[in-house]
Design a protein around this motif. Structure first.
Motif, short mmCIF file in Angstrom:
data_model
loop_
_atom_site.label_atom_id
_atom_site.label_comp_id
_atom_site.label_asym_id
_atom_site.label_seq_id
_atom_site.Cartn_x
_atom_site.Cartn_y
_atom_site.Cartn_z
N TYR A 44 0.51 -1.42 -0.40
CA TYR A 44 0.09 0.22 -0.62
C TYR A 44 0.77 1.37 -0.08
O TYR A 44 1.84 1.27 0.56
N VAL A 45 0.32 2.19 -0.53
CA VAL A 45 0.88 3.46 -0.22
C VAL A 45 0.10 4.74 0.08
O VAL A 45 -0.73 4.49 -0.19
N SER A 46 1.01 5.50 0.82
CA SER A 46 -0.14 6.63 1.26
C SER A 46 0.92 8.34 0.79
O SER A 46 1.78 8.22 1.28
N THR A 47 -0.10 9.21 1.12
CA THR A 47 0.98 10.84 0.96
C THR A 47 0.58 11.10 2.01
O THR A 47 1.32 12.09 2.71
N ASP A 48 -0.47 10.69 3.41
CA ASP A 48 -0.80 10.73 3.99
C ASP A 48 -0.71 10.50 5.71
O ASP A 48 -0.24 11.00 6.82
N GLY A 49 -0.16 9.03 5.73
CA GLY A 49 0.31 8.46 6.60
C GLY A 49 -1.40 7.82 7.27
O GLY A 49 -1.68 6.86 8.02
N SER A 50 -2.50 8.52 6.42
CA SER A 50 -3.38 8.11 6.83
C SER A 50 -4.51 7.32 6.55
O SER A 50 -5.25 5.94 6.27
N ASN A 51 -4.96 7.45 4.84
CA ASN A 51 -4.96 6.87 4.42
C ASN A 51 -4.79 6.25 2.70
O ASN A 51 -3.89 6.66 2.25
N TRP A 52 -4.92 5.45 2.97
CA TRP A 52 -4.53 3.89 2.35
C TRP A 52 -5.03 3.14 1.34
O TRP A 52 -4.47 2.95 0.00
N GLY A 53 -5.97 4.04 1.09
CA GLY A 53 -7.39 2.73 -0.23
C GLY A 53 -6.20 1.07 -0.54
O GLY A 53 -6.19 0.34 0.09
N SER A 54 -6.78 0.94 -1.48
CA SER A 54 -6.18 -0.71 -2.10
C SER A 54 -5.22 -0.84 -2.36
O SER A 54 -3.70 0.27 -2.98
N PRO A 55 -4.67 -1.81 -2.80
CA PRO A 55 -2.90 -2.43 -2.38
C PRO A 55 -2.62 -1.54 -3.89
O PRO A 55 -3.69 -2.12 -4.87
N VAL A 56 -1.61 -1.81 -4.42
CA VAL A 56 -0.84 -1.22 -6.01
C VAL A 56 -0.48 -2.03 -6.19
O VAL A 56 -0.06 -2.77 -6.89
N ALA A 57 0.28 -3.42 -5.34
CA ALA A 57 0.38 -4.74 -5.79
C ALA A 57 0.34 -5.98 -4.37
O ALA A 57 0.29 -5.72 -3.23
N SER A 58 0.61 -6.76 -5.32
CA SER A 58 0.19 -7.98 -4.04
C SER A 58 0.30 -9.58 -5.06
O SER A 58 0.72 -9.78 -6.16
N GLY A 59 1.25 -10.43 -4.36
CA GLY A 59 1.84 -11.28 -4.76
C GLY A 59 1.90 -12.33 -4.02
O GLY A 59 2.02 -12.64 -2.79
N SER A 60 2.73 -13.15 -4.16
CA SER A 60 3.39 -14.55 -3.09
C SER A 60 4.85 -15.28 -4.19
O SER A 60 4.49 -15.88 -4.93
N PRO A 61 5.91 -14.08 -3.41
CA PRO A 61 7.11 -14.86 -3.93
C PRO A 61 7.62 -15.77 -3.75
O PRO A 61 7.67 -16.45 -2.68
N ALA A 62 8.92 -16.80 -5.06
CA ALA A 62 9.01 -17.72 -4.43
C ALA A 62 10.54 -17.80 -3.42
O ALA A 62 10.99 -18.65 -3.33
N GLY A 63 10.76 -16.04 -3.32
CA GLY A 63 11.95 -16.15 -2.36
C GLY A 63 12.38 -15.32 -1.69
O GLY A 63 11.39 -14.75 -1.72
N PRO A 64 13.71 -14.78 -0.77
CA PRO A 64 13.59 -14.44 -0.05
C PRO A 64 14.13 -12.83 -0.23
O PRO A 64 13.68 -11.94 0.12
N VAL A 65 14.21 -12.53 -1.35
CA VAL A 65 13.97 -11.04 -2.62
C VAL A 65 13.24 -10.50 -3.28
O VAL A 65 12.47 -11.47 -4.50
N ILE A 66 12.19 -9.96 -2.81
CA ILE A 66 10.27 -9.52 -3.50
C ILE A 66 10.57 -8.11 -4.14
O ILE A 66 10.64 -7.54 -3.97
N ASP A 67 10.69 -8.56 -5.26
CA ASP A 67 11.10 -7.30 -6.09
C ASP A 67 9.32 -6.97 -6.25
O ASP A 67 8.88 -7.35 -7.77
N ILE A 68 8.91 -5.86 -6.30
CA ILE A 68 7.53 -5.16 -6.73
C ILE A 68 7.58 -4.51 -7.75
O ILE A 68 8.40 -2.97 -6.75
#
Length: 82
Positions: free
Chosen positions: A26-50
């Motif tokens: 999630y991203v926010s411009t004010d730290g209070s309003n987050w909205g919907s996720p901009v990305a989601s996933g199920s990584p297969a390793g320790p480095v998550i490149d989003i």
């Protein structure tokens, strides 16, 4: 201040097997309003490149949605601009 971001990399490679099995970003411009996720996933390793569409943000929230059999840790998080 806000920045235009389009990529976040979370690295948990210092603890083998200790990475998220699912996430939502999630991203926010004010730290209070987050909205919907901009990305989601199920990584297969320790480095998550989003990658996601360029958006304006000041704050990032990475939410664990699928845990490892052990703890979940992140050694480093980097955000990149468009």
């Amino acid at each position: 201040t806000t920045h235009t971001v389009n990529r976040v990399v979370a690295d948990a490679s210092n603890d083998a097997g200790d990475y998220a099995r699912g996430y939502q970003l999630y991203v926010s411009t004010d730290g209070s309003n987050w909205g919907s996720p901009v990305a989601s996933g199920s990584p297969a390793g320790p480095v998550i490149d989003i990658s996601f569409g360029a958006t304006t943000a000041r704050y990032l929230r990475l939410v664990l949605t699928g845990n490892s059999p052990w703890w979940w840790s992140i050694d480093e998080v980097n955000a990149y601009g468009a």
